[in-house]
Design a protein around this motif. Structure first.
Motif, PDB file in Angstrom:
ATOM      1  N   ARG A   1      -6.611  -5.649  -5.994  1.00 36.15           N
ATOM      2  CA  ARG A   1      -6.165  -5.005  -4.760  1.00 36.15           C
ATOM      3  C   ARG A   1      -6.957  -5.539  -3.567  1.00 36.15           C
ATOM      4  NH1 ARG A   1      -4.540   1.356  -5.542  1.00 36.15           N
ATOM      5  NH2 ARG A   1      -3.003   1.021  -7.218  1.00 36.15           N
TER       6      ARG A   1
ATOM      7  N   ARG B   1     -11.220   6.837   1.532  1.00 36.04           N
ATOM      8  CA  ARG B   1     -11.423   7.070   0.112  1.00 36.04           C
ATOM      9  C   ARG B   1     -11.335   5.785  -0.693  1.00 36.04           C
ATOM     10  NH1 ARG B   1      -6.560   9.597  -3.294  1.00 36.04           N
ATOM     11  NH2 ARG B   1      -7.966   8.723  -4.875  1.00 36.04           N
ATOM     12  N   SER B   2     -11.921   5.844  -1.861  1.00 37.69           N
ATOM     13  CA  SER B   2     -11.668   4.888  -2.926  1.00 37.69           C
ATOM     14  C   SER B   2     -10.963   5.681  -4.030  1.00 37.69           C
ATOM     15  CB  SER B   2     -12.974   4.271  -3.429  1.00 37.69           C
ATOM     16  OG  SER B   2     -13.695   5.216  -4.195  1.00 37.69           O
ATOM     17  N   GLN B   3     -10.858   5.122  -5.207  1.00 36.37           N
ATOM     18  CA  GLN B   3     -10.212   5.863  -6.292  1.00 36.37           C
ATOM     19  C   GLN B   3     -11.072   7.028  -6.769  1.00 36.37           C
ATOM     20  OE1 GLN B   3      -7.383   3.832  -8.605  1.00 36.37           O
ATOM     21  NE2 GLN B   3      -8.381   4.386 -10.514  1.00 36.37           N
TER      22      GLN B   3
ATOM     23  N   THR C   1     -13.750  12.290  -5.787  1.00 35.36           N
ATOM     24  CA  THR C   1     -12.351  12.684  -5.636  1.00 35.36           C
ATOM     25  C   THR C   1     -11.989  13.897  -6.491  1.00 35.36           C
ATOM     26  OG1 THR C   1     -11.800  10.910  -7.207  1.00 35.36           O
ATOM     27  CG2 THR C   1     -11.471  10.455  -4.875  1.00 35.36           C
TER      28      THR C   1
ATOM     29  N   ASN D   1      -4.982   7.580   1.984  1.00 34.36           N
ATOM     30  CA  ASN D   1      -4.542   8.206   0.736  1.00 34.36           C
ATOM     31  C   ASN D   1      -3.369   7.479   0.094  1.00 34.36           C
ATOM     32  OD1 ASN D   1      -5.668  10.280  -0.730  1.00 34.36           O
ATOM     33  ND2 ASN D   1      -5.112  11.852   0.760  1.00 34.36           N
TER      34      ASN D   1
ATOM     35  N   TYR E   1      -3.640   4.952  -2.775  1.00 30.40           N
ATOM     36  CA  TYR E   1      -3.925   5.399  -4.144  1.00 30.40           C
ATOM     37  C   TYR E   1      -2.815   6.280  -4.704  1.00 30.40           C
ATOM     38  CZ  TYR E   1      -8.393   3.322  -3.242  1.00 30.40           C
ATOM     39  OH  TYR E   1      -9.383   2.412  -2.922  1.00 30.40           O
TER      40      TYR E   1
ATOM     41  N   GLU F   1      -0.562   5.135  -6.403  1.00 31.29           N
ATOM     42  CA  GLU F   1      -0.631   4.600  -7.768  1.00 31.29           C
ATOM     43  C   GLU F   1      -2.073   4.198  -8.037  1.00 31.29           C
ATOM     44  OE1 GLU F   1       1.607   4.429 -10.136  1.00 31.29           O
ATOM     45  OE2 GLU F   1       3.205   5.299  -8.897  1.00 31.29           O
ATOM     46  N   PRO F   2      -2.721   4.747  -9.057  1.00 33.14           N
ATOM     47  CA  PRO F   2      -4.118   4.398  -9.329  1.00 33.14           C
ATOM     48  C   PRO F   2      -4.287   2.915  -9.626  1.00 33.14           C
ATOM     49  CG  PRO F   2      -3.476   6.363 -10.544  1.00 33.14           C
ATOM     50  CD  PRO F   2      -2.214   5.782  -9.985  1.00 33.14           C
ATOM     51  N   ASP F   3      -5.437   2.397  -9.281  1.00 37.15           N
ATOM     52  CA  ASP F   3      -5.768   1.007  -9.595  1.00 37.15           C
ATOM     53  C   ASP F   3      -6.143   0.935 -11.077  1.00 37.15           C
ATOM     54  OD1 ASP F   3      -6.836  -1.537  -9.888  1.00 37.15           O
ATOM     55  OD2 ASP F   3      -7.984  -1.471  -8.020  1.00 37.15           O
TER      56      ASP F   3
ATOM     57  N   GLU G   1     -15.158   0.314  -7.829  1.00 43.71           N
ATOM     58  CA  GLU G   1     -15.086  -0.053  -6.424  1.00 43.71           C
ATOM     59  C   GLU G   1     -16.456   0.125  -5.767  1.00 43.71           C
ATOM     60  OE1 GLU G   1     -10.818   1.358  -4.822  1.00 43.71           O
ATOM     61  OE2 GLU G   1     -11.877   2.827  -6.059  1.00 43.71           O
TER      62      GLU G   1
ATOM     63  N   PRO H   1     -12.280  -3.333  -3.886  1.00 45.74           N
ATOM     64  CA  PRO H   1     -11.823  -3.056  -5.254  1.00 45.74           C
ATOM     65  C   PRO H   1     -12.411  -4.040  -6.256  1.00 45.74           C
ATOM     66  CG  PRO H   1      -9.988  -3.103  -3.699  1.00 45.74           C
ATOM     67  CD  PRO H   1     -11.173  -3.698  -2.994  1.00 45.74           C
TER      68      PRO H   1
END
Length: 309
Positions: free
Chosen positions: A30, A58-60, A135, A147, A150, A152-154, A222, A264
């Protein structure tokens, strides 16, 4: 004349990345996400809602929040499921209140670890502070400006467990920068919570030596590179796949503080301070990095017995 022979280079060794078992050189990571922030607190006479004086990225697995505060203003969080971090900049003073402990003062530059549950941060003086949450704090996740990234999650990112595997001591703890001497044998100033890790680099007075950069890649987590003093260049490279259409140009992203860059897994990266003046940056990870724990670099490791320390 001796006939020349063209040799075909052997492909680089491959390895599996992340919980999905993605293989290097066959997938495209990503893109990094960059967000630059306003660099001044609100006017003392201003009365702004929290959502107008705060930015969240945010990150995951974690969220970084930046809030400008006037003296007397407060930030409250209700029933958080795990610990979070407050980073107090130089010349700012706050008090952190949690049930059963009373108000705990912190004078910047300082890092504060706040226990799970309900808490309030009160600004004793004006300034702009940083907070970091996991999170698992769904109300905080909803504030993030990115937002949609994410939705779809990585698949390359190892997820947080449902609950912190190692609980913290349940108290507010304050770590002042002036109390932590420079140690050449240690990489920065590394702290952890029950689910986060935070590397608080020392102030830099000169540009980073371009002969001593450290390009590297993370396999399954990440990194947030958060700058709050000075200018930086983040050097970013996406690995090639066999498909030319997926190749990306290298990115040499110049940022001014304050800023947040989410990197990522799979992206080769290194950062360097540039320009005049002081420079300071922190890196954020979740969950805590086992390599830093195993090297004995975590300064508050004793608060988390049984975590591999």
């Amino acid at each position: 004349m001796k006939e020349s022979v063209m040799k075909t280079a052997s492909p680089p060794a491959t390895r599996k990345l992340g919980p999905a078992g993605l293989t290097t050189g066959t997938w495209v990571p990503r893109l990094p996400f960059f967000h630059e922030l306003p660099d001044s607190p609100p006017d003392e006479s201003a009365s702004l809602s929290e959502d107008r004086r705060s930015s969240y990225v945010r990150s995951q697995n974690f969220i970084v929040g930046y809030t400008s505060m006037s003296a007397g203003e407060s930030l409250s969080e209700l029933d958080l499921p795990d610990e979070h971090i407050v980073l107090v900049p130089e010349a700012m003073e706050i008090a952190v209140q949690v049930p059963g402990q009373g108000a705990v003062p912190a004078v910047g530059p300082a890092l504060v670890i706040v226990p799970e549950g309900t808490s309030q941060v009160v600004a004793t003086s004006a300034g702009a502070l940083w907070r970091v949450f996991t999170t698992r704090a769904v109300d905080v996740v909803a504030r993030a400006c990115n937002n949609a990234v994410y939705a779809e999650p990585d698949p390359a990112v190892a997820p947080l467990p449902d609950h912190p595997p190692v609980p913290g001591p349940g108290t507010v703890r304050v770590y002042r920068a002036d109390d932590i001497p420079v140690d050449p044998a240690r990489f920065g100033r590394i702290f952890r919570t029950d689910s986060l890790m935070f590397n608080w680099f020392h102030l830099e007075h000169v540009e980073r030596d371009t002969d001593k950069l450290s390009p590297h890649v993370h396999d399954d987590f990440e990194q947030a590179s958060v700058t709050f003093q000075g200018d930086y260049i983040h050097h970013l490279r996406s690995p090639w796949t066999p498909r030319l259409r997926e190749w990306r140009d290298d990115n040499h992203l110049q940022v001014s503080s304050p800023s947040i860059t989410i990197i990522p897994p799979g992206n080769v990266h290194t950062s360097r301070s540039v320009g005049e003046g002081l420079h300071q940056m922190v890196d954020v990870f979740a969950p805590p990095r086992t390599d830093f724990i195993e090297r004995g670099w975590v300064l508050n490791a004793s608060d988390y017995p049984g975590s591999g320390t």
